[in-house]
Design an enzyme around this catalytic site. Structure first.
Site, PDB file in Angstrom:
ATOM      1  NE  ARG A   1      -2.397 -38.070  -0.570  1.00 36.72           N
ATOM      2  CZ  ARG A   1      -1.897 -38.321  -0.662  1.00 36.72           C
ATOM      3  NH1 ARG A   1      -1.620 -39.460  -1.725  1.00 36.72           N
ATOM      4  NH2 ARG A   1      -0.671 -37.757  -0.482  1.00 36.72           N
TER       5      ARG A   1
ATOM      6  CB  SER B   1       0.013 -35.595  -2.549  1.00 34.70           C
ATOM      7  OG  SER B   1       1.468 -35.690  -3.266  1.00 34.70           O
ATOM      8  CG  HIS B   2       0.539 -38.049  -6.689  1.00 31.53           C
ATOM      9  ND1 HIS B   2       1.594 -38.144  -4.880  1.00 31.53           N
ATOM     10  CD2 HIS B   2       0.444 -39.323  -6.985  1.00 31.53           C
ATOM     11  CE1 HIS B   2       1.066 -39.247  -4.345  1.00 31.53           C
ATOM     12  NE2 HIS B   2       0.667 -39.967  -5.346  1.00 31.53           N
TER      13      HIS B   2
ATOM     14  CG  ASP C   1       3.292 -33.107  -5.416  1.00 33.14           C
ATOM     15  OD1 ASP C   1       4.792 -32.779  -5.618  1.00 33.14           O
ATOM     16  OD2 ASP C   1       3.528 -34.177  -4.528  1.00 33.14           O
TER      17      ASP C   1
ATOM     18  CG  ASP D   1       2.425 -31.806  -1.471  1.00 32.94           C
ATOM     19  OD1 ASP D   1       2.626 -32.800  -2.815  1.00 32.94           O
ATOM     20  OD2 ASP D   1       2.202 -32.325  -0.354  1.00 32.94           O
TER      21      ASP D   1
ATOM     22  CG  ASP E   1       5.434 -33.398  -1.053  1.00 28.82           C
ATOM     23  OD1 ASP E   1       4.836 -33.933  -2.480  1.00 28.82           O
ATOM     24  OD2 ASP E   1       5.351 -34.103  -0.314  1.00 28.82           O
ATOM     25  NE  ARG E   2       5.312 -37.954  -5.048  1.00 26.52           N
ATOM     26  CZ  ARG E   2       4.399 -39.570  -4.761  1.00 26.52           C
ATOM     27  NH1 ARG E   2       4.914 -39.817  -6.175  1.00 26.52           N
ATOM     28  NH2 ARG E   2       4.005 -40.485  -3.946  1.00 26.52           N
TER      29      ARG E   2
ATOM     30  CB  THR F   1       7.598 -46.822   2.516  1.00 24.56           C
ATOM     31  OG1 THR F   1       7.948 -47.422   1.494  1.00 24.56           O
ATOM     32  CG2 THR F   1       6.863 -45.684   1.287  1.00 24.56           C
TER      33      THR F   1
ATOM     34  CE  LYS G   1       6.858 -36.517  -0.745  1.00 23.53           C
ATOM     35  NZ  LYS G   1       7.084 -38.234  -0.509  1.00 23.53           N
TER      36      LYS G   1
ATOM     37  NE  ARG H   1       3.218 -47.295  -3.845  1.00 23.46           N
ATOM     38  CZ  ARG H   1       2.596 -47.096  -4.634  1.00 23.46           C
ATOM     39  NH1 ARG H   1       1.883 -46.988  -6.438  1.00 23.46           N
ATOM     40  NH2 ARG H   1       1.020 -45.858  -3.954  1.00 23.46           N
TER      41      ARG H   1
HETATM   42  C1  G1P Z   1       4.116 -43.062  -1.211  1.00 25.85           C
HETATM   43  C2  G1P Z   1       5.329 -43.147  -1.468  1.00 25.85           C
HETATM   44  C3  G1P Z   1       5.976 -42.937  -0.656  1.00 25.85           C
HETATM   45  C4  G1P Z   1       5.833 -41.800  -0.349  1.00 25.85           C
HETATM   46  C5  G1P Z   1       4.076 -41.270  -0.406  1.00 25.85           C
HETATM   47  C6  G1P Z   1       3.888 -40.173  -0.128  1.00 25.85           C
HETATM   48  O1  G1P Z   1       3.391 -43.794  -0.764  1.00 25.85           O
HETATM   49  O2  G1P Z   1       5.308 -44.914  -2.497  1.00 25.85           O
HETATM   50  O3  G1P Z   1       7.420 -43.486  -1.554  1.00 25.85           O
HETATM   51  O4  G1P Z   1       5.995 -41.352   0.792  1.00 25.85           O
HETATM   52  O5  G1P Z   1       3.332 -42.171  -1.409  1.00 25.85           O
HETATM   53  O6  G1P Z   1       4.222 -39.117  -1.016  1.00 25.85           O
HETATM   54  P1  G1P Z   1       2.903 -45.147  -1.048  1.00 25.85           P
HETATM   55  O7  G1P Z   1       1.385 -44.923  -1.436  1.00 25.85           O
HETATM   56  O8  G1P Z   1       3.415 -46.017  -1.242  1.00 25.85           O
HETATM   57  O9  G1P Z   1       1.923 -45.267   0.508  1.00 25.85           O
HETATM   58 ZN    ZN Z   2       3.531 -34.381  -3.092  1.00 28.29          ZN
END
Ligand code: G1P
Ligand code: ZN
Length: 547
Positions: free
Chosen positions: A26, A117-118, A281, A283, A285-286, A348, A380, A500
Site C-alpha cells: 500500500r 481498502s478504506h 468500505d 473494497d 470487506d468491512r 491482527t 472478511k 494503536r
Molecule cells: C488494520 C486493522 C486490522 C485489519 C487491517 C486490514 O490494520 O487494525 O484489523 O486487518 O487494517 O483491514 P492495522 O493498520 O492496525 O495494521
Molecule cells: Zn477493506
C-alpha cells in the site's frame, strides 16, 4: 486461437520498498506510477507462485484512481507469464470477498485485488495491490516475504504488446494462449449470499415494513448492494446510497466508522431513522452496523452474530469455533464458552484466520476494525455481515437495540475502545514500543491505581495447524479482573507510524450496562498512559482518533 503474440522481457531494477504489510502493498499513487513499479511487484508474485502456465487468475479492484491502468498492466503480465485464463470484473470492479469467492469457486491459482481498502483514493491518494492464494485468502507471510525478497533482486519482467482490453463489456478475448474473460462483478457473489441466507425471510420482513439504509460510500459495494438489497430483497429504491463507485470515492474516506460515515450515524440517531443502517468500505470487506438509536461496536457485533448464527440456514448446525484478532474485545469468548466451542486468538490481519477456517476449527471470525466473516470465503466480508444481521432480525423480529441489550444482560458487556495516535514519527513510535517492551518483565504482579496486572507480554501466535510462530504481534497488559490494554503499531498506514492502544473492561452488573464507553473506560485510559507513556514520549496531547 492466435499465436502471434510477442513476449517482451523488460529490463528493470528493484524498488526496495515493495514490502507488503498486513494488507498487501500500500503506497501513494505517485509511488505506484513510477516506471515498472506495479510490474515489478506483480512479476515478483508470479515468480514465487511456482508454475503458472495454463492456470487461472482473478483480477479486480475497488474502482479507485489508477485501478483501470494497473489492471491493463496485470493482464499483459499474466498473458506473458503464461496464465491460461484471466477473469476480470466488469469495469475492473470486484470486491475483496467477491475475489475470494471467485478464486475458490473457479479453482484459480490466485487473485490480484487492487485496493487500499478504506484509505482515500485519487491522484495523490492511496493505491494498493493485494494477492490472494488458491484457498481464496490473503497470501500468508511466508509467501509475501518470498515475493518481497524476489522484488529486491528483480531485473526483468515479462509483458506483451497489445491494445487495452475493453473492461466495460462482459465477454471473452483471446490473447495468444490466454483467455481473458470479463465477468459480471456481482452475479457469483449474490448467488453465494442466496445460498447462505434465507432471502425469503428477509424479503418478507422488508415487505412487512422493516426499513434499511446502506451507504456504499461511492466504493465497490454499490453495485452489489443495489442488486442484493433493492433488487433481490425488495428494499425500497434509494435504500442504497452513494451507490456508484468513484475513483476518488467522492473525495471522502471510504471508511465505515463514526467519523467518515457520520451522516449515516446521525440519520440512525434521528427521528427519521430507518430500522437498520449499515455501510462498507472501499473494497467491501468491512462493515458498520447501526440499529435505530444504537451503534453496534464491531467486537460486540461479532459476539451477537456468533450467538445467533444458528438462526440462519448455513449455520443452523452450529458453529465449529470462533476466532478473533488479539486486540478485538473478549465479548465473543463468552459466547464460545457458553456454546462449548473453540475460541482462537490470532494476530491482527485476516490471513491468520485462514488455517483455522480451512481446517474447520472456526466458522466465524472477526476483528475490532469492523471486519467479520465466516468460512464461506477467506476474507472478511462486509455485505455478508449486513445480511447476517438482517437474517437474524427477520427471524427474531426485535430491534437491533433490543437484541444487543439482551445479549449484554446475558453475557455481560465488554466496554471497549481504540485510541489511535496517527502520523507519529516512525523512530518515536519505535521508541514507545521499545521502552514498553523493556518494562514488560517488571509489570506482572504490580498494581496501578488499585488495578493489578496479572500478565504482560508481547503476543506471539503459535498457529495450531502449521505450527508456525508469529512473534511481536502487539503488547498485551492483562489485569486480574479481565481488563486489558493492548498496544501495537499499525501495519497499513502509508505515512509515518500509527500507534494503536486498545482498552477493554468487562462489566457484568446489570445496572452498569448502559454507561458511556469513554467514561466507563476513563480509569483504565489513565492507567494506560502511565504504563505506555505515549503522550509523554510523542508529545501528542490526545489521540488523533477514538473509535
Ligand atoms: C488494520 C486493522 C486490522 C485489519 C487491517 C486490514 O490494520 O487494525 O484489523 O486487518 O487494517 O483491514 P492495522 O493498520 O492496525 O495494521
Ligand atoms: Zn477493506
Amino acid at each position: 486461437m492466435s499465436d502471434d503474440i510477442v513476449i517482451k522481457t523488460v529490463a528493470t531494477k528493484p524498488y526496495l520498498d515493495q514490502m507488503p504489510g498486513t494488507s498487501g502493498l500500500r503506497k501513494k499513487v505517485p509511488v505506484f506510477q513510477q516506471e515498472n513499479y506495479p510490474e515489478n511487484f506483480i512479476q515478483s508474485i508470479f515468480d514465487v507462485s511456482g508454475d503458472v502456465k495454463g492456470k487461472k487468475l482473478v483480477i479486480g479492484g475497488d474502482g479507485r484512481f489508477y485501478n483501470d491502468q494497473v489492471i491493463q498492466k496485470a493482464i499483459r503480465l499474466a498473458v506473458a507469464n503464461g496464465f491460461g485464463h484471466v477473469m476480470i470484473g466488469q469495469n475492473g470492479i470486484l470486491s475483496t470477498p467477491a475475489v475470494s469467492n471467485l478464486i475458490r469457486k473457479y479453482k484459480a491459482l490466485g487473485g490480484i485485488v487492487l485496493s487500499a481498502s478504506h484509505n482515500p483514493g485519487g491522484p495523490k491518494q492511496d493505491f494498493g495491490i493485494k494477492y490472494n492464494i488458491s484457498n481464496g485468502g490473503p497470501a500468508p507471510e511466508k509467501f509475501t516475504n518470498a515475493a518481497f525478497e524476489r522484488s529486491k533482486v528483480i531485473d526483468q519482467y515479462l509483458t506483451v504488446e497489445t491494445s487495452d482490453i475493453d473492461l466495460s463489456q462482459i465477454g471473452k478475448h483471446q490473447i495468444g494462449a490466454t483467455t481473458i474473460e470479463i465477468i459480471d462483478s456481482v452475479a457469483d457473489y449474490a448467488e453465494m449470499m442466496e445460498d447462505i441466507f434465507d432471502f425469503d425471510a428477509i424479503r418478507a420482513y422488508i415487505q412487512s415494513g422493516f426499513t434499511l439504509q446502506f451507504d456504499a460510500m461511492h466504493a465497490v459495494t454499490g453495485p452489489y448492494a443495489k442488486e442484493i438489497f433493492e433488487k433481490r430483497l425488495g428494499a425500497a429504491e434509494g435504500s442504497v446510497i452513494n451507490a456508484v463507485p468513484l475513483p476518488d470515492f467522492g473525495g471522502q474516506h471510504p471508511d465505515p466508522n463514526l467519523i467518515y460515515a457520520k451522516g449515516l450515524y446521525d440519520l440512525l440517531m434521528s427521528d427519521n431513522a430507518p430500522d437498520f443502517g449499515a455501510a462498507s468500505d472501499g473494497d467491501g470487506d468491512r462493515n458498520m452496523i447501526i440499529g435505530r438509536g444504537m451503534f453496534v461496536a464491531p467486537s460486540d457485533s461479532l459476539a451477537v452474530l456468533a450467538a445467533n448464527a444458528h438462526l440462519v440456514p448455513a449455520y443452523s448446525a452450529g458453529l465449529k469455533g470462533i476466532a478473533r484478532s488479539m486486540p478485538t474485545s473478549c465479548a465473543a469468548d463468552r459466547v464460545a464458552e457458553k456454546l462449548k466451542i473453540g475460541m482462537y486468538e490470532v494476530p491482527t490481519g485476516w490471513k491468520f484466520f485462514g488455517n483455522l477456517l480451512d481446517h474447520q476449527m472456526a466458522t466465524i471470525c472477526g476483528e475490532e476494525s469492523a471486519g467479520t466473516s465466516s468460512d464461506h470465503v477467506r476474507e472478511k466480508d462486509g455485505l455478508w455481515a449486513v445480511l447476517l444481521w438482517l437474517n437474524i432480525l427477520a427471524v427474531r423480529r426485535q430491534s437491533v437495540a433490543d437484541i444487543v441489550n439482551e445479549h449484554w444482560r446475558h453475557f455481560g458487556r465488554n466496554y471497549y475502545s481504540r485510541h489511535d495516535f496517527e502520523g507519529v514519527d516512525t523512530e518515536v513510535a519505535n521508541k514507545v514500543m521499545q521502552r514498553l517492551r523493556g518494562e514488560l518483565a517488571s509489570l506482572a504482579g504490580t498494581s496501578i491505581d488499585g488495578q493489578t496486572i496479572e500478565k504482560a507480554d508481547d503476543f506471539a501466535y503459535h498457529d495450531p495447524v502449521d505450527q508456525s510462530v508469529s512473534a511481536h504481534q502487539g503488547i498485551r497488559i492483562l489485569f486480574d479482573n479481565g481488563s486489558r490494554i493492548v498496544v501495537r503499531l499499525s501495519g497499513t498506514g502509508t505515512t509515518g507510524a500509527t500507534i494503536r492502544i486498545y482498552i477493554e473492561r468487562y462489566e457484568a452488573d446489570e445496572d452498569k450496562l448502559a454507561l458511556d464507553t469513554q467514561e466507563a473506560l476513563a480509569e483504565l485510559i489513565a492507567i494506560a498512559e502511565k504504563i505506555i507513556q505515549v503522550k509523554a514520549i510523542t508529545g501528542f496531547e490526545t489521540p488523533t482518533a477514538i473509535i
